[in-house]
Design a protein around this motif. Structure first.
Motif, PDB file in Angstrom:
ATOM      1  N   PRO A 149       0.836  -1.203   0.000  1.00  0.00           N
ATOM      2  CA  PRO A 149       0.000   0.000   0.000  1.00  0.00           C
ATOM      3  C   PRO A 149       0.873   1.256   0.000  1.00  0.00           C
ATOM      4  N   GLY A 150       0.598   2.163  -0.907  1.00  0.00           N
ATOM      5  CA  GLY A 150       1.433   3.345  -1.073  1.00  0.00           C
ATOM      6  C   GLY A 150       2.556   3.149  -2.066  1.00  0.00           C
ATOM      7  N   GLY A 151       2.780   1.902  -2.526  1.00  0.00           N
ATOM      8  CA  GLY A 151       3.828   1.621  -3.499  1.00  0.00           C
ATOM      9  C   GLY A 151       3.439   2.109  -4.882  1.00  0.00           C
ATOM     10  N   ARG A 152       4.459   2.300  -5.721  1.00  0.00           N
ATOM     11  CA  ARG A 152       4.218   2.838  -7.054  1.00  0.00           C
ATOM     12  C   ARG A 152       4.834   1.946  -8.133  1.00  0.00           C
ATOM     13  N   CYS A 153       4.233   1.981  -9.326  1.00  0.00           N
ATOM     14  CA  CYS A 153       4.837   1.331 -10.477  1.00  0.00           C
ATOM     15  C   CYS A 153       4.945   2.338 -11.609  1.00  0.00           C
ATOM     16  N   PHE A 154       5.976   2.151 -12.429  1.00  0.00           N
ATOM     17  CA  PHE A 154       6.214   2.959 -13.626  1.00  0.00           C
ATOM     18  C   PHE A 154       6.137   2.027 -14.818  1.00  0.00           C
ATOM     19  N   ILE A 155       5.251   2.337 -15.768  1.00  0.00           N
ATOM     20  CA  ILE A 155       5.067   1.500 -16.949  1.00  0.00           C
ATOM     21  C   ILE A 155       5.298   2.350 -18.185  1.00  0.00           C
ATOM     22  N   ALA A 156       6.143   1.865 -19.100  1.00  0.00           N
ATOM     23  CA  ALA A 156       6.403   2.552 -20.367  1.00  0.00           C
ATOM     24  C   ALA A 156       6.161   1.585 -21.510  1.00  0.00           C
ATOM     25  N   GLU A 157       5.322   1.990 -22.455  1.00  0.00           N
ATOM     26  CA  GLU A 157       5.005   1.168 -23.623  1.00  0.00           C
ATOM     27  C   GLU A 157       5.110   2.010 -24.892  1.00  0.00           C
ATOM     28  N   PRO A 158       5.727   1.486 -25.942  1.00  0.00           N
ATOM     29  CA  PRO A 158       5.844   2.246 -27.196  1.00  0.00           C
ATOM     30  C   PRO A 158       4.487   2.474 -27.860  1.00  0.00           C
ATOM     31  N   SER A 200      -5.051   2.786 -21.593  1.00  0.00           N
ATOM     32  CA  SER A 200      -5.791   3.342 -20.461  1.00  0.00           C
ATOM     33  C   SER A 200      -6.703   2.298 -19.835  1.00  0.00           C
ATOM     34  N   ALA A 201      -7.390   1.518 -20.675  1.00  0.00           N
ATOM     35  CA  ALA A 201      -8.290   0.484 -20.159  1.00  0.00           C
ATOM     36  C   ALA A 201      -7.519  -0.567 -19.365  1.00  0.00           C
ATOM     37  N   GLN A 214       0.509   9.582 -19.319  1.00  0.00           N
ATOM     38  CA  GLN A 214       1.137  10.592 -20.162  1.00  0.00           C
ATOM     39  C   GLN A 214       1.516   9.970 -21.498  1.00  0.00           C
ATOM     40  N   TYR A 215       1.595  10.810 -22.529  1.00  0.00           N
ATOM     41  CA  TYR A 215       1.898  10.340 -23.871  1.00  0.00           C
ATOM     42  C   TYR A 215       2.868  11.313 -24.532  1.00  0.00           C
ATOM     43  N   ASP A 216       3.795  10.757 -25.340  1.00  0.00           N
ATOM     44  CA  ASP A 216       4.606  11.607 -26.200  1.00  0.00           C
ATOM     45  C   ASP A 216       4.615  10.976 -27.602  1.00  0.00           C
ATOM     46  N   GLY A 217       5.515  11.398 -28.451  1.00  0.00           N
ATOM     47  CA  GLY A 217       5.485  10.898 -29.814  1.00  0.00           C
ATOM     48  C   GLY A 217       5.779   9.423 -29.960  1.00  0.00           C
ATOM     49  N   TRP A 218       6.518   8.828 -29.014  1.00  0.00           N
ATOM     50  CA  TRP A 218       6.965   7.446 -29.176  1.00  0.00           C
ATOM     51  C   TRP A 218       6.520   6.513 -28.056  1.00  0.00           C
ATOM     52  N   TYR A 219       6.175   7.049 -26.892  1.00  0.00           N
ATOM     53  CA  TYR A 219       5.849   6.208 -25.739  1.00  0.00           C
ATOM     54  C   TYR A 219       4.590   6.702 -25.039  1.00  0.00           C
ATOM     55  N   GLN A 220       3.942   5.769 -24.340  1.00  0.00           N
ATOM     56  CA  GLN A 220       2.869   6.105 -23.404  1.00  0.00           C
ATOM     57  C   GLN A 220       3.281   5.576 -22.032  1.00  0.00           C
ATOM     58  N   TYR A 221       2.962   6.342 -21.004  1.00  0.00           N
ATOM     59  CA  TYR A 221       3.454   6.057 -19.657  1.00  0.00           C
ATOM     60  C   TYR A 221       2.297   6.005 -18.668  1.00  0.00           C
ATOM     61  N   ALA A 222       2.473   5.178 -17.657  1.00  0.00           N
ATOM     62  CA  ALA A 222       1.540   5.141 -16.528  1.00  0.00           C
ATOM     63  C   ALA A 222       2.339   5.099 -15.237  1.00  0.00           C
ATOM     64  N   VAL A 223       2.022   6.012 -14.342  1.00  0.00           N
ATOM     65  CA  VAL A 223       2.567   5.980 -12.988  1.00  0.00           C
ATOM     66  C   VAL A 223       1.387   5.722 -12.068  1.00  0.00           C
ATOM     67  N   CYS A 224       1.400   4.573 -11.406  1.00  0.00           N
ATOM     68  CA  CYS A 224       0.250   4.137 -10.613  1.00  0.00           C
ATOM     69  C   CYS A 224       0.660   3.964  -9.157  1.00  0.00           C
ATOM     70  N   GLU A 225      -0.192   4.417  -8.256  1.00  0.00           N
ATOM     71  CA  GLU A 225       0.061   4.257  -6.823  1.00  0.00           C
ATOM     72  C   GLU A 225      -1.065   3.447  -6.197  1.00  0.00           C
ATOM     73  N   LYS A 226      -0.679   2.462  -5.409  1.00  0.00           N
ATOM     74  CA  LYS A 226      -1.659   1.624  -4.723  1.00  0.00           C
ATOM     75  C   LYS A 226      -2.142   2.354  -3.487  1.00  0.00           C
ATOM     76  N   ARG A 227      -3.445   2.495  -3.342  1.00  0.00           N
ATOM     77  CA  ARG A 227      -3.976   3.239  -2.204  1.00  0.00           C
ATOM     78  C   ARG A 227      -3.641   2.538  -0.904  1.00  0.00           C
TER      79      ARG A 227
END
Length: 246
Positions: A149-158, A200-201, A214-227
């Motif tokens: 709980p309170g931990g975070r993950c960083f996900i990057a996908e092209p 997103s889904a 977040q999105y840029d020209g080459w990647y989409q990112y998700a930063v998620c925190e567990k409540r």
């Protein structure tokens, strides 16, 4: 590593392109793929930096690029890289040894079924893994489960289909040159790039406390925190049981 007892895998597993072409993938990771270390550091750690003993997982670590980078930048943390390819793990261990990183280890494992206890990991890094996994929701469910709980993950996908598919396509071509054409591999013929709505889904399939997309020209990112206290409804639990059965 303490955790759950896992069922024994089948006696025969399909061969992997990441074993037969591990050297090629390692070159791509080193020189072709973008380095997201600064973004990962900002997303996962506060301005004061990670607390001593912070435990970080890199899933689908390959040659251990981020696990080694983060261990070198933050000697007070411990990183563990997890991958199915033993040859890539050997490269990762060599990478860590060449940098004298005592706080960086690697383990053979499947992101669909991690051996870690629930709520036991402080942060998770995932880069380009969802391009090739068999069950994306099951993998994301495991990420959610093992995060504290309170931990975070960083996900990057092209986001670029053509550019993203080049490495895997080249590995298939190399496999035909170096191995029997009849050889079979568990990886798909091409990397499966997600659209922004699909990404997103997928991310919102878990009951996160906070999500930043977040999105840029080459990647989409998700930063998620567990409540702090995740409220998981019965429908979500039923989906977890279905994923385990796949």
């Amino acid at each position: 590593m303490p955790g759950r007892t896992l069922a024994h895998p089948p006696a025969h597993q399909p061969d992997s392109l990441f074993e037969s072409c591990s050297w090629f993938y390692a070159l791509c990771r080193e020189y072709l793929f973008r380095d997201h270390t600064p973004e990962i550091s900002r997303a996962l750690f506060p301005s004061a930096g990670p607390a001593p003993g912070t435990r970080v997982l890199e899933l689908g670590c390959g040659p251990g690029f981020y696990a080694c980078r983060l261990s070198q930048e933050y000697p007070q943390i411990h990183t563990t890289g997890v991958d199915l390819s033993r040859r890539l793990l050997a490269r990762a261990k060599s990478r860590a040894a060449s940098r004298s990183l005592q706080n960086c280890t690697f383990a053979h494992g499947d992101a669909h079924s991690l051996p870690d206890d629930s709520n036991s990991v402080d942060a998770i890094v995932v880069s380009r893994l969802f391009l090739i996994v068999a069950n994306r929701e099951a993998v994301l469910g495991e990420i959610f489960r093992v995060l504290r709980p309170g931990g975070r993950c960083f996900i990057a996908e092209p986001t670029s289909g053509f550019r993203t598919r080049i490495p895997l396509g080249c590995m298939w071509l190399l496999s035909k040159v170096t191995n029997s054409p009849a050889g079979r591999y568990r990886e798909p013929r091409q990397a499966d790039v997600m659209s922004a709505p699909d990404f997103s889904a997928l991310i919102h399939s878990q009951p996160w406390g906070e999500v930043d997309l977040q999105y840029d020209g080459w990647y989409q990112y998700a930063v998620c925190e567990k409540r702090a206290e995740a409220l998981i409804d019965s429908a979500w639990l039923e989906r977890r049981v279905e994923w385990r059965a796949v």
